[in-house]
Write a protein that holds these residues in place. Structure first.
Motif, PDB file in Angstrom:
ATOM      1  N   PHE A 176       0.839  -1.186   0.000  1.00 34.15           N
ATOM      2  CA  PHE A 176       0.000   0.000   0.000  1.00 34.15           C
ATOM      3  C   PHE A 176       0.881   1.246   0.000  1.00 34.15           C
ATOM      4  N   LYS A 177       0.267   2.368  -0.338  1.00 38.45           N
ATOM      5  CA  LYS A 177       0.947   3.655  -0.211  1.00 38.45           C
ATOM      6  C   LYS A 177       0.060   4.609   0.563  1.00 38.45           C
ATOM      7  N   THR A 178       0.686   5.477   1.340  1.00 36.80           N
ATOM      8  CA  THR A 178      -0.046   6.423   2.176  1.00 36.80           C
ATOM      9  C   THR A 178      -0.311   7.697   1.377  1.00 36.80           C
ATOM     10  N   LEU A 179      -1.593   8.061   1.229  1.00 31.31           N
ATOM     11  CA  LEU A 179      -1.975   9.269   0.502  1.00 31.31           C
ATOM     12  C   LEU A 179      -2.132  10.454   1.444  1.00 31.31           C
ATOM     13  N   GLU A 180      -2.517  10.179   2.693  1.00 30.79           N
ATOM     14  CA  GLU A 180      -2.703  11.246   3.695  1.00 30.79           C
ATOM     15  C   GLU A 180      -2.543  10.636   5.080  1.00 30.79           C
ATOM     16  N   LYS A 181      -1.868  11.369   5.979  1.00 27.17           N
ATOM     17  CA  LYS A 181      -1.666  10.853   7.331  1.00 27.17           C
ATOM     18  C   LYS A 181      -1.655  12.010   8.319  1.00 27.17           C
TER      19      LYS A 181
END
Length: 206
Positions: A176-181
């Motif tokens: 997965f990749k993080t788009l917003e955190k």
């Protein structure tokens, strides 16, 4: 184009069963009886169109009218449903509402929030096939999916400080990749191959 692809992926995507596709349509429109009614009306319209028009035009007209009939049926009859799930190891039941909108987005809203403390990590266990649902969670307010691969998770209590995201599945490794955190929410996109069930843990690093 991506929006259309994401919407079609709700009805069928690699690894999804035929029963899952049918159930997805039934859930989307709001119930088995409503779906049967929409199919019956669509069949009548299709028969009439083949009687009145040329084959090609009748085929196009039948497909377009079927889509419109299902959207109208959903708009008139669909109502959000309430579910309950019991958290393992805790004597608490979470109640939540699943609202599948016509735009394709869906949201599962948690009303109660048990078992949260500094010693307990925030997590959510998601089922991505055949329908998107919460199997287990802690400290989660809502889960919103733009597509079955693009998920936003909102936290009941903000996660203090920086945190790492760990993803695991019994079906294999999860990419997965993080788009917003942020402290209040996190948006991630699952990369292929998308697993049937995934557990996401949000663990403070400090």
């Amino acid at each position: 184009m991506k929006r259309i692809k994401d919407s079609l992926a709700r009805i069928y995507r690699p690894g999804m069963s035929f029963e899952g596709s049918i159930q997805m349509i039934i859930d989307w429109i709001g119930g088995k009886e409503i779906a049967i009614g929409a199919v019956a009306i669509s069949f009548v319209v299709a028969v009439l169109s083949f009687i009145l028009f040329a084959i090609f035009f009748a085929l196009v007209f039948s497909i377009v009218s079927t889509v419109i009939i299902f959207i109208i049926a959903k708009t008139i009859f669909y109502k959000p449903r309430e579910y309950s799930i019991e958290i393992d190891g805790e004597d608490t039941i979470l109640s939540f509402v699943k609202d599948v909108r016509i735009s394709g987005d869906s949201e599962i809203v948690i009303h109660s929030q048990p078992g949260f403390g500094k010693e307990k990590n925030t997590f959510v266990n998601l089922q991505l096939f055949d329908s998107i649902s919460i199997l287990n969670c802690r400290n989660i307010t809502s889960v919103t999916d733009t597509s079955y691969k693009d998920i936003t998770i909102k936290f009941f209590h903000p996660v203090t400080g920086d945190y790492s995201i760990k993803a695991s599945s019994n079906d294999g490794s999860v990419n997965f990749k993080t788009l917003e955190k942020t402290a209040d929410q996190c948006r991630i996109e699952f990369l292929n191959p998308v697993r049937k069930t995934v557990e996401l843990s949000f663990v403070p690093t400090a």
